[in-house]
Design an enzyme around this catalytic site. Sequence first.
Site, short mmCIF file in Angstrom:
data_model
loop_
_atom_site.label_atom_id
_atom_site.label_comp_id
_atom_site.label_asym_id
_atom_site.label_seq_id
_atom_site.Cartn_x
_atom_site.Cartn_y
_atom_site.Cartn_z
N GLY A 253 0.94 -1.20 -0.03
CA GLY A 253 0.03 -0.03 -0.02
C GLY A 253 0.75 1.22 0.03
N LYS A 254 0.09 2.36 0.08
CA LYS A 254 0.88 3.55 -0.03
C LYS A 254 1.92 3.73 1.11
CE LYS A 254 -2.21 6.26 -2.92
NZ LYS A 254 -3.05 7.19 -3.00
#
Length: 478
Positions: A247-248
């Site tokens: 994820g980010k």
Amino acid sequence: MSKPVRTRFAPSPTGFLHVGGIRTALFAYLVAKQADGTFILRLEDTDKKREVEGSAEHLIESLKILGINYDEGPDKPGDLGPYRQSERLETYQKWAKKLIESGRAYADPYTPEEVQVFREDAQKNKLPFLYRNHRPENPVAWDGSKPLRFKSDPKGYKWNDAVMGDLSTGPEVIDDFILIKSDGYPTYNFAHIVDDAEMNISHVIRGQEFISSTPNYLNLYEALNLDRPILATMPHILNETGNKKLGKRDGAKDVLDYIKDGYLPVALVSFIATLGWNDGTEQEIFTRDELIEKFSLDRVGRSGAHFDTRRLNWVNGHFIRQMQIDGLYNASEKYWPDEAKSSDESYKKQVLGLIQERLKFLSEIPELTRFFFKDLPIDLSLIESNKQLKKIDKPELADLLSQSVKQLEQSDFTSADIQTKLNSLLESTNQKPAVLFSIIRVATTWSPASPALADTLAVLGKDKAIERLNKSIAALSQ
Ligand code: GLU
């Protein structure tokens, strides 16, 4: 004859493209190209709330830079467009009418509050909440002011996913879902089925997040009398350390940021293709042509593939080492440190030649080369942090450097001759290479890292090398 292969990448313009999205696009591209088929870009822009301005252009640029070229798309019209869902609203209306006419869609009469009550009732009774348990008995005609909902036909399914293998589910996962929202836009669940049919898509290649909805899609294909395309579900890309989806927060970066950092498109394509795929051999690096030849969906792993920056750096370094110096020089243009602006091309090419072997990505160039263009400040901590050098007194180091100056003054400053002089210095000073060469290296670069010493000195040139040695002698003698 089997159907022509037509695959699509169908991003929603809600942000940038990270490696997961690119991998889906790449696999769809490879499946199309190896069958002389057609690869299509379709922008799924029906969720106006989530849309991010500029994102469509950003997605298109990312695909183009990596050479994942589509044959049909918003800016490349084919016969089956338009390729933006927001321009296809009439098509969805047409297909919605078919479902209404066959009794397979109804106007959803409930307010969100009413639905909440149904939901709470189900919870109280420990039952799963299903819309289909609340179908209105006499639905009103659909005028577009209410959502249009699919009237499902609950049943079990067995199907084959080209990556995940044979799958099955029971009737309990089938439910009535929204086809068209009250804002007039279709849901993804409806629009992609319509578009894949209208665009003659042969393979639906997409992320794992859609797998739980697939039985509902199978139900809708049947209601619309459509042959289902080949379905292929990509497992998640996992973060480096754990088993969570990348994820980010784990640094899932915009692929254009990798390009900015000086990762080569060929390397990114090779690296991303092997996130969860291999050709059954030990081969880890592939050219685009090899990928087109060898890729197959049935060799995509079913479990998540770990993102690994070190492997990416290794793959990129491999492609950098394979470049001719002219090609590397052209690619390096944006990356030189400011100090190099006035240096000429041939000097910069010599410098590049020295660092090519160890360069992992092009934005490392300033850090690795600055001392070739500028005298870096004398930093005695480089001596203090060196295991060998810190044991020796400064005057003694200064003396070693003075002897080096004497020898090097007699060199013609080719790398081979410098090496000869360095070797005779080893003998005359009776020092270990780890001491002698380290102090010369530090005193001529004042940089934590530099290429092979003789080569570095040869490229710096005699005047610069001797000048720096003399300055360093002065600093160490103070
Ligand atoms: N618009 C969907 C997404 O961005 C596409 C999924 C699909 O490929 O069908 O995730």
